[in-house]
Design an enzyme around this catalytic site. Structure first.
Site, short mmCIF file in Angstrom:
data_model
loop_
_atom_site.label_atom_id
_atom_site.label_comp_id
_atom_site.label_asym_id
_atom_site.label_seq_id
_atom_site.Cartn_x
_atom_site.Cartn_y
_atom_site.Cartn_z
CB ILE A 80 -0.91 -0.04 1.33
CG1 ILE A 80 -2.19 0.87 1.00
CG2 ILE A 80 -0.12 0.39 2.54
CD1 ILE A 80 -3.35 0.58 2.00
CG ASN A 118 12.05 -5.15 7.52
OD1 ASN A 118 13.28 -5.15 7.11
ND2 ASN A 118 11.29 -4.52 7.03
CB VAL A 138 2.98 -6.41 9.12
CG1 VAL A 138 1.57 -7.31 9.10
CG2 VAL A 138 2.04 -4.93 8.82
CG HIS A 179 5.84 -9.10 5.50
ND1 HIS A 179 5.45 -9.06 6.72
CD2 HIS A 179 6.44 -7.97 5.13
CE1 HIS A 179 5.94 -8.01 7.36
NE2 HIS A 179 6.48 -7.35 6.26
CG HIS A 198 9.33 -6.01 2.31
ND1 HIS A 198 8.71 -4.95 2.34
CD2 HIS A 198 9.30 -6.50 3.55
CE1 HIS A 198 8.31 -4.60 3.75
NE2 HIS A 198 8.73 -5.66 4.38
P1 5GP Z 1 7.39 -4.44 7.59
O1 5GP Z 1 7.99 -3.18 8.28
O2 5GP Z 1 6.63 -5.23 8.72
O3 5GP Z 1 8.41 -5.65 7.00
O4 5GP Z 1 6.44 -4.38 6.51
C1 5GP Z 1 5.07 -4.21 6.44
C2 5GP Z 1 4.80 -3.58 5.21
O5 5GP Z 1 3.24 -3.71 4.94
C3 5GP Z 1 4.86 -2.12 5.11
O6 5GP Z 1 5.89 -1.69 3.73
C4 5GP Z 1 3.44 -1.28 4.63
O7 5GP Z 1 3.64 -0.44 3.77
C5 5GP Z 1 2.79 -2.82 4.29
N1 5GP Z 1 1.30 -2.44 4.61
C6 5GP Z 1 0.64 -2.31 5.76
N2 5GP Z 1 -0.41 -2.30 6.08
C7 5GP Z 1 -0.81 -2.74 4.50
C8 5GP Z 1 -2.19 -2.80 3.96
O8 5GP Z 1 -3.26 -2.67 4.58
N3 5GP Z 1 -2.21 -3.15 2.73
C9 5GP Z 1 -1.08 -3.38 2.13
N4 5GP Z 1 -1.20 -3.78 0.76
N5 5GP Z 1 0.16 -3.10 2.45
C10 5GP Z 1 0.31 -2.84 3.70
#
Ligand code: 5GP
Ligand code: ZN
Length: 111
Positions: free
Chosen positions: A32, A88, A97, A101, A103
């Site tokens: 997003i 991460n 989150v 996942h 990236h």
């Molecule tokens: P993290 O920092 O946990 O590795 O990455 C989480 C990622 O999830 C972030 O890059 C953030 O932009 C993405 N993200 C968080 N909420 C949502 C959502 O509701 N929809 C989508 N498509 N991405 C999300």
């Protein structure tokens, strides 16, 4: 499935996302808030909190995701130009989150 997990909600169709791939192991959808021209997230269907929570029984899904990453990169047209796969882990590692996942990021330039 974890009740308050945004990625579980996306997987269940309770929250919207632009999907690029789905199978019985994983979903892949556009971030997003992309931090590059192409930024998709590869997410296992099972709610696994982080790399720290991985167990031996997750080997199949993790290997499927890693093998799928190169196919997704190719389908997005960034296979040859190059890309990054980033995971991460934990708050100090930038994880926001807590549903594991990968990236998949790229598209800065077409070589
Ligand atoms: P993290 O920092 O946990 O590795 O990455 C989480 C990622 O999830 C972030 O890059 C953030 O932009 C993405 N993200 C968080 N909420 C949502 C959502 O509701 N929809 C989508 N498509 N991405 C999300
Ligand atoms: Zn989840």
């Amino acid at each position: 499935m974890a009740i308050d997990c945004i990625f579980c909600k996306i997987i269940k169709g309770e929250s919207p996302a632009i999907f690029v791939y789905k199978d019985e192991y994983m979903v892949v959808f556009h971030n997003i808030k992309p931090s590059a021209p192409i930024h998709v997230l590869m997410v296992p269907i099972e709610h696994i909190e982080s790399v720290n929570s991985l167990e031996e029984r997750h080997s199949e899904v993790i290997s499927k995701m890693m093998l799928k990453a190169k196919e997704i990169a190719r389908s997005l047209g960034i296979s040859d130009s190059g890309y990054k796969l980033i995971i991460n882990v934990g708050r100090g590692g930038g994880q926001v989150v807590f549903h594991l996942h990968i990236h998949l990021i790229g598209g800065w330039e077409k070589l």
